[in-house]
Design a protein around this motif. Sequence first.
Motif, PDB file in Angstrom:
ATOM      1  N   ASP A  63     -56.146 -12.797   8.662  1.00  0.00           N
ATOM      2  CA  ASP A  63     -55.815 -11.920   7.536  1.00  0.00           C
ATOM      3  C   ASP A  63     -54.303 -12.013   7.298  1.00  0.00           C
ATOM      4  N   LYS A  73     -52.242 -10.694   5.076  1.00  0.00           N
ATOM      5  CA  LYS A  73     -51.494  -9.454   4.820  1.00  0.00           C
ATOM      6  C   LYS A  73     -51.232  -8.703   6.126  1.00  0.00           C
ATOM      7  N   GLU A  74     -52.261  -8.618   6.935  1.00  0.00           N
ATOM      8  CA  GLU A  74     -52.135  -7.921   8.220  1.00  0.00           C
ATOM      9  C   GLU A  74     -51.125  -8.645   9.120  1.00  0.00           C
ATOM     10  N   ASN A 124     -47.376  -7.990   8.409  1.00  0.00           N
ATOM     11  CA  ASN A 124     -46.878  -6.636   8.647  1.00  0.00           C
ATOM     12  C   ASN A 124     -45.758  -6.628   9.705  1.00  0.00           C
TER      13      ASN A 124
END
Length: 315
Positions: free
Chosen positions: A222, A224-225, A228
Amino acid sequence: MQHFTSVHDVTNPLGLVQKALSIKKNPFALKALGANKTLGLLFFNSSLRTRMSSQKAATNLGMDVIVMNVTQDSWQIEMEDGVVMDGGTAEHIREAAAVMGQYCDILGVRSFPSLTDREADYNERIINAFKHHSGTPIVSLESATLHPLQSLADLITIAEYKKADKPKVVLTWAPHIKALPQAVSNSFAQWVNKTDYDFTIVQPEGFELKEEFTRGANIAYDQKEAFNGADFIYVKNWSSYNDYGKVGTAKDWLINQEKLAVTNQAKVMHCLPVRRNVVIADDVLDSQSSIVIPQAGNRVYSAQAVFQTLLETHG
Ligand code: AN0
Ligand code: CP
Protein backbone atom coordinates in the motif's frame (compact mmCIF):
# COMPACT_ATOMS: atom_id res chain seq x y z
CA MET A 1 39.02 -4.73 -2.14
CA GLN A 2 39.60 -7.00 -5.17
CA HIS A 3 36.62 -5.95 -7.32
CA PHE A 4 33.58 -3.68 -6.92
CA THR A 5 30.60 -5.57 -8.26
CA SER A 6 28.32 -5.75 -5.21
CA VAL A 7 28.17 -4.67 -1.57
CA HIS A 8 29.79 -8.02 -0.71
CA ASP A 9 33.08 -6.86 -2.28
CA VAL A 10 33.33 -4.10 0.34
CA THR A 11 34.63 -4.88 3.83
CA ASN A 12 33.03 -1.83 5.40
CA PRO A 13 30.27 -0.32 3.21
CA LEU A 14 29.41 2.47 5.68
CA GLY A 15 33.11 3.27 6.01
CA LEU A 16 33.21 3.70 2.21
CA VAL A 17 30.33 6.20 2.46
CA GLN A 18 32.36 8.21 5.01
CA LYS A 19 35.46 7.97 2.80
CA ALA A 20 33.47 9.38 -0.15
CA LEU A 21 32.17 12.25 1.99
CA SER A 22 35.72 13.17 2.97
CA ILE A 23 36.91 12.91 -0.67
CA LYS A 24 34.11 15.33 -1.60
CA LYS A 25 35.66 17.94 0.72
CA ASN A 26 39.04 17.67 -0.99
CA PRO A 27 38.66 15.90 -4.34
CA PHE A 28 42.07 16.69 -5.84
CA ALA A 29 44.20 15.63 -2.85
CA LEU A 30 45.37 12.37 -4.42
CA LYS A 31 46.18 13.49 -7.97
CA ALA A 32 49.43 11.53 -7.76
CA LEU A 33 47.83 8.21 -6.73
CA GLY A 34 46.53 7.44 -10.21
CA ALA A 35 49.49 8.77 -12.20
CA ASN A 36 50.41 6.35 -15.02
CA LYS A 37 47.36 4.19 -14.24
CA THR A 38 44.66 3.56 -16.83
CA LEU A 39 40.94 3.09 -16.28
CA GLY A 40 39.02 1.33 -19.06
CA LEU A 41 35.27 1.96 -19.26
CA LEU A 42 33.36 -0.56 -21.36
CA PHE A 43 29.76 0.13 -22.27
CA PHE A 44 27.52 -2.58 -23.70
CA ASN A 45 24.61 -0.13 -23.06
CA SER A 46 23.84 3.60 -22.99
CA SER A 47 24.92 5.88 -20.15
CA LEU A 48 25.18 9.56 -19.26
CA ARG A 49 25.92 9.74 -15.52
CA THR A 50 28.04 6.63 -15.11
CA ARG A 51 30.15 7.52 -18.11
CA MET A 52 30.81 11.15 -17.18
CA SER A 53 31.11 10.71 -13.40
CA SER A 54 33.56 7.80 -13.75
CA GLN A 55 35.75 9.78 -16.13
CA LYS A 56 35.69 12.77 -13.82
CA ALA A 57 36.46 10.65 -10.75
CA ALA A 58 39.41 9.01 -12.51
CA THR A 59 40.70 12.40 -13.69
CA ASN A 60 40.49 13.73 -10.13
CA LEU A 61 42.80 10.84 -9.15
CA GLY A 62 45.25 11.60 -11.97
CA MET A 63 44.33 8.48 -14.00
CA ASP A 64 44.12 8.14 -17.78
CA VAL A 65 40.80 6.90 -19.13
CA ILE A 66 39.90 4.82 -22.21
CA VAL A 67 36.19 4.62 -23.00
CA MET A 68 34.73 2.10 -25.42
CA ASN A 69 31.18 1.46 -26.60
CA VAL A 70 31.79 -2.24 -26.97
CA THR A 71 28.85 -3.15 -29.16
CA GLN A 72 29.57 -0.37 -31.68
CA ASP A 73 33.30 0.22 -31.68
CA SER A 74 34.98 -3.16 -31.24
CA TRP A 75 34.44 -6.66 -32.64
CA GLN A 76 31.26 -8.51 -31.71
CA ILE A 77 32.19 -10.57 -28.65
CA GLU A 78 31.30 -14.27 -28.19
CA MET A 79 30.25 -15.14 -24.62
CA GLU A 80 29.60 -18.91 -24.97
CA ASP A 81 32.43 -21.32 -24.20
CA GLY A 82 33.23 -24.20 -26.51
CA VAL A 83 31.35 -22.95 -29.57
CA VAL A 84 32.42 -23.02 -33.21
CA MET A 85 32.66 -19.32 -33.96
CA ASP A 86 31.35 -19.41 -37.51
CA GLY A 87 28.52 -16.91 -36.86
CA GLY A 88 28.39 -13.16 -36.23
CA THR A 89 30.87 -12.97 -33.37
CA ALA A 90 34.51 -12.32 -34.32
CA GLU A 91 36.29 -12.52 -30.97
CA HIS A 92 35.82 -14.51 -27.77
CA ILE A 93 35.44 -12.87 -24.35
CA ARG A 94 38.45 -14.95 -23.21
CA GLU A 95 40.79 -13.03 -25.51
CA ALA A 96 38.93 -9.70 -25.49
CA ALA A 97 38.89 -9.39 -21.67
CA ALA A 98 42.48 -10.58 -21.32
CA VAL A 99 43.71 -8.07 -23.92
CA MET A 100 41.85 -5.19 -22.26
CA GLY A 101 43.51 -6.27 -19.02
CA GLN A 102 46.88 -5.75 -20.72
CA TYR A 103 46.04 -2.08 -21.35
CA CYS A 104 44.11 -1.17 -18.19
CA ASP A 105 44.75 -1.24 -14.44
CA ILE A 106 41.02 -1.14 -13.61
CA LEU A 107 38.13 -2.09 -15.93
CA GLY A 108 34.59 -0.82 -15.53
CA VAL A 109 31.84 -2.77 -17.30
CA ARG A 110 28.21 -1.85 -18.02
CA SER A 111 26.03 -4.69 -19.26
CA PHE A 112 22.26 -4.76 -18.82
CA PRO A 113 20.18 -7.95 -18.51
CA SER A 114 18.22 -9.53 -21.35
CA LEU A 115 15.07 -9.51 -19.15
CA THR A 116 14.04 -12.65 -21.06
CA ASP A 117 16.30 -15.31 -19.49
CA ARG A 118 16.27 -14.88 -15.71
CA GLU A 119 18.78 -17.60 -14.98
CA ALA A 120 21.37 -16.24 -17.41
CA ASP A 121 20.85 -12.68 -16.17
CA TYR A 122 21.11 -13.60 -12.48
CA ASN A 123 24.25 -15.65 -13.20
CA GLU A 124 25.94 -12.36 -14.22
CA ARG A 125 27.72 -14.04 -17.11
CA ILE A 126 29.32 -10.93 -18.62
CA ILE A 127 30.72 -9.31 -15.48
CA ASN A 128 31.92 -12.71 -14.22
CA ALA A 129 33.66 -13.41 -17.53
CA PHE A 130 35.55 -10.11 -17.17
CA LYS A 131 36.46 -11.06 -13.58
CA HIS A 132 37.80 -14.43 -14.72
CA HIS A 133 39.62 -13.47 -17.89
CA SER A 134 40.85 -9.85 -17.59
CA GLY A 135 43.36 -10.22 -14.75
CA THR A 136 42.36 -6.74 -13.49
CA PRO A 137 40.02 -5.39 -10.80
CA ILE A 138 36.49 -5.10 -12.23
CA VAL A 139 34.07 -2.30 -11.35
CA SER A 140 30.38 -2.77 -12.13
CA LEU A 141 29.00 0.21 -14.05
CA GLU A 142 25.58 -1.54 -13.67
CA SER A 143 25.50 -5.24 -14.33
CA ALA A 144 22.49 -7.44 -15.06
CA THR A 145 21.34 -7.47 -11.43
CA LEU A 146 23.21 -4.75 -9.47
CA HIS A 147 24.34 -1.09 -9.69
CA PRO A 148 26.64 -0.60 -6.67
CA LEU A 149 28.18 2.73 -7.79
CA GLN A 150 24.64 4.13 -7.84
CA SER A 151 23.79 2.68 -4.42
CA LEU A 152 26.96 4.08 -2.87
CA ALA A 153 26.04 7.54 -4.24
CA ASP A 154 22.52 7.04 -2.84
CA LEU A 155 23.85 6.33 0.66
CA ILE A 156 26.20 9.34 0.42
CA THR A 157 23.18 11.50 -0.47
CA ILE A 158 21.02 10.15 2.37
CA ALA A 159 23.89 10.74 4.82
CA GLU A 160 24.05 14.38 3.65
CA TYR A 161 20.32 15.10 3.81
CA LYS A 162 19.08 13.05 6.76
CA LYS A 163 17.78 14.95 9.80
CA ALA A 164 17.40 11.93 12.08
CA ASP A 165 19.94 9.21 12.90
CA LYS A 166 17.56 6.54 11.63
CA PRO A 167 15.51 8.09 8.83
CA LYS A 168 12.54 6.28 7.34
CA VAL A 169 13.55 5.31 3.80
CA VAL A 170 10.94 4.03 1.35
CA LEU A 171 11.82 2.43 -1.98
CA THR A 172 8.72 2.71 -4.13
CA TRP A 173 7.96 1.03 -7.42
CA ALA A 174 6.64 3.44 -10.07
CA PRO A 175 5.10 2.82 -13.49
CA HIS A 176 6.99 2.73 -16.80
CA ILE A 177 6.33 2.00 -20.44
CA LYS A 178 9.26 -0.36 -20.95
CA ALA A 179 10.76 -3.36 -19.19
CA LEU A 180 13.55 -2.04 -16.95
CA PRO A 181 16.12 -4.02 -14.95
CA GLN A 182 15.76 -4.76 -11.23
CA ALA A 183 19.44 -3.82 -10.78
CA VAL A 184 19.13 -0.34 -9.24
CA SER A 185 16.48 -1.53 -6.79
CA ASN A 186 18.19 -4.83 -5.88
CA SER A 187 21.38 -2.92 -5.21
CA PHE A 188 19.73 -0.08 -3.26
CA ALA A 189 18.04 -2.69 -1.03
CA GLN A 190 21.31 -4.53 -0.52
CA TRP A 191 23.14 -1.35 0.57
CA VAL A 192 20.35 0.15 2.72
CA ASN A 193 20.16 -3.21 4.50
CA LYS A 194 23.74 -2.52 5.67
CA THR A 195 22.46 0.53 7.61
CA ASP A 196 20.17 0.71 10.63
CA TYR A 197 17.65 2.91 8.77
CA ASP A 198 13.92 2.14 8.90
CA PHE A 199 13.52 0.64 5.42
CA THR A 200 10.34 -0.22 3.51
CA ILE A 201 9.95 -1.46 -0.07
CA VAL A 202 6.50 -0.94 -1.58
CA GLN A 203 5.32 -2.40 -4.90
CA PRO A 204 2.21 -3.84 -6.54
CA GLU A 205 1.57 -7.58 -6.10
CA GLY A 206 3.78 -9.54 -8.49
CA PHE A 207 6.59 -6.97 -8.53
CA GLU A 208 8.45 -8.20 -5.43
CA LEU A 209 12.23 -8.17 -5.85
CA LYS A 210 14.36 -11.26 -5.23
CA GLU A 211 14.39 -11.93 -1.49
CA GLU A 212 18.17 -12.36 -1.41
CA PHE A 213 18.45 -8.58 -1.83
CA THR A 214 15.47 -7.35 0.19
CA ARG A 215 15.76 -9.54 3.30
CA GLY A 216 15.66 -7.24 6.34
CA ALA A 217 13.39 -4.61 4.74
CA ASN A 218 9.65 -4.22 5.41
CA ILE A 219 7.77 -5.41 2.34
CA ALA A 220 4.57 -3.44 1.69
CA TYR A 221 1.88 -3.17 -0.99
CA ASP A 222 0.00 0.00 0.00
CA GLN A 223 1.90 3.03 -1.29
CA LYS A 224 -0.01 5.61 0.78
CA GLU A 225 0.49 3.70 4.01
CA ALA A 226 4.19 3.15 3.24
CA PHE A 227 4.74 6.88 2.59
CA ASN A 228 3.39 7.83 6.02
CA GLY A 229 6.14 9.67 7.93
CA ALA A 230 8.84 8.87 5.35
CA ASP A 231 12.01 10.99 5.26
CA PHE A 232 13.21 9.70 1.88
CA ILE A 233 11.16 8.39 -1.04
CA TYR A 234 13.40 6.52 -3.48
CA VAL A 235 11.50 6.10 -6.73
CA LYS A 236 12.29 3.44 -9.34
CA ASN A 237 10.49 1.32 -11.85
CA TRP A 238 11.50 -2.28 -12.29
CA SER A 239 10.02 -5.07 -14.36
CA SER A 240 8.77 -8.20 -12.62
CA TYR A 241 11.27 -10.67 -11.18
CA ASN A 242 8.66 -13.42 -10.69
CA ASP A 243 6.95 -13.06 -14.08
CA TYR A 244 10.35 -12.24 -15.45
CA GLY A 245 10.58 -9.01 -17.46
CA LYS A 246 6.85 -8.22 -17.33
CA VAL A 247 6.23 -4.46 -17.66
CA GLY A 248 4.13 -2.72 -15.00
CA THR A 249 2.21 0.34 -16.18
CA ALA A 250 -0.13 0.95 -13.18
CA LYS A 251 -0.52 4.73 -13.60
CA ASP A 252 -1.85 5.24 -10.07
CA TRP A 253 1.67 4.53 -8.75
CA LEU A 254 3.05 7.77 -10.33
CA ILE A 255 4.78 9.95 -7.72
CA ASN A 256 3.25 13.42 -7.40
CA GLN A 257 3.13 16.19 -4.76
CA GLU A 258 -0.25 15.04 -3.48
CA LYS A 259 1.22 11.69 -2.45
CA LEU A 260 4.03 13.38 -0.52
CA ALA A 261 1.55 15.09 1.83
CA VAL A 262 1.62 12.20 4.35
CA THR A 263 5.45 12.08 4.44
CA ASN A 264 7.77 13.87 6.83
CA GLN A 265 8.56 16.45 4.12
CA ALA A 266 10.33 13.62 2.34
CA LYS A 267 13.18 14.17 -0.06
CA VAL A 268 12.58 12.38 -3.35
CA MET A 269 15.38 10.43 -5.00
CA HIS A 270 15.76 8.71 -8.39
CA CYS A 271 18.87 7.37 -10.08
CA LEU A 272 17.93 9.03 -13.42
CA PRO A 273 17.20 8.96 -16.29
CA VAL A 274 13.55 9.58 -15.37
CA ARG A 275 10.55 9.90 -17.69
CA ARG A 276 8.66 12.96 -16.45
CA ASN A 277 4.97 12.49 -15.73
CA VAL A 278 5.26 8.75 -16.32
CA VAL A 279 7.39 7.91 -13.25
CA ILE A 280 7.56 11.22 -11.32
CA ALA A 281 5.37 14.29 -11.94
CA ASP A 282 6.79 17.72 -12.80
CA ASP A 283 5.37 19.10 -9.54
CA VAL A 284 7.84 16.89 -7.63
CA LEU A 285 10.89 17.08 -9.92
CA ASP A 286 10.65 20.88 -10.07
CA SER A 287 10.14 21.30 -6.32
CA GLN A 288 12.32 21.49 -3.22
CA SER A 289 11.29 17.89 -2.50
CA SER A 290 13.55 16.59 -5.27
CA ILE A 291 17.24 15.91 -4.62
CA VAL A 292 17.87 13.98 -7.85
CA ILE A 293 20.48 16.47 -9.13
CA PRO A 294 22.77 16.48 -6.04
CA GLN A 295 22.21 12.70 -5.93
CA ALA A 296 23.59 12.43 -9.48
CA GLY A 297 26.40 14.81 -8.50
CA ASN A 298 27.45 12.34 -5.81
CA ARG A 299 28.14 9.72 -8.48
CA VAL A 300 31.59 11.39 -8.83
CA TYR A 301 32.51 10.80 -5.18
CA SER A 302 31.08 7.31 -5.19
CA ALA A 303 33.27 6.37 -8.17
CA GLN A 304 36.26 8.22 -6.76
CA ALA A 305 36.05 6.38 -3.41
CA VAL A 306 35.91 3.07 -5.28
CA PHE A 307 38.79 3.78 -7.69
CA GLN A 308 40.91 5.18 -4.86
CA THR A 309 40.32 2.08 -2.74
CA LEU A 310 41.20 -0.22 -5.66
CA LEU A 311 44.38 1.76 -6.38
CA GLU A 312 45.32 1.58 -2.70
CA THR A 313 44.69 -2.19 -2.67
CA HIS A 314 46.40 -3.09 -5.94
CA GLY A 315 49.23 -0.53 -5.86
C1 AN0 B 1 18.27 1.74 -16.51
C2 AN0 B 1 17.74 0.85 -15.41
O1 AN0 B 1 16.61 1.01 -15.00
O2 AN0 B 1 18.48 -0.04 -14.93
C3 AN0 B 1 19.48 2.51 -16.05
C4 AN0 B 1 19.31 3.27 -14.79
C5 AN0 B 1 20.58 3.82 -14.27
N1 AN0 B 1 17.25 2.69 -16.90
C6 AN0 B 1 16.75 2.74 -18.12
O3 AN0 B 1 17.06 1.93 -18.96
C7 AN0 B 1 15.77 3.84 -18.41
N1 CP C 1 22.06 6.52 -12.95
C1 CP C 1 22.80 6.07 -13.97
O1 CP C 1 23.54 5.10 -13.86
O2 CP C 1 22.69 6.81 -15.12
P1 CP C 1 23.31 6.47 -16.54
O3 CP C 1 22.55 5.26 -17.05
O4 CP C 1 23.08 7.69 -17.36
O5 CP C 1 24.75 6.14 -16.38
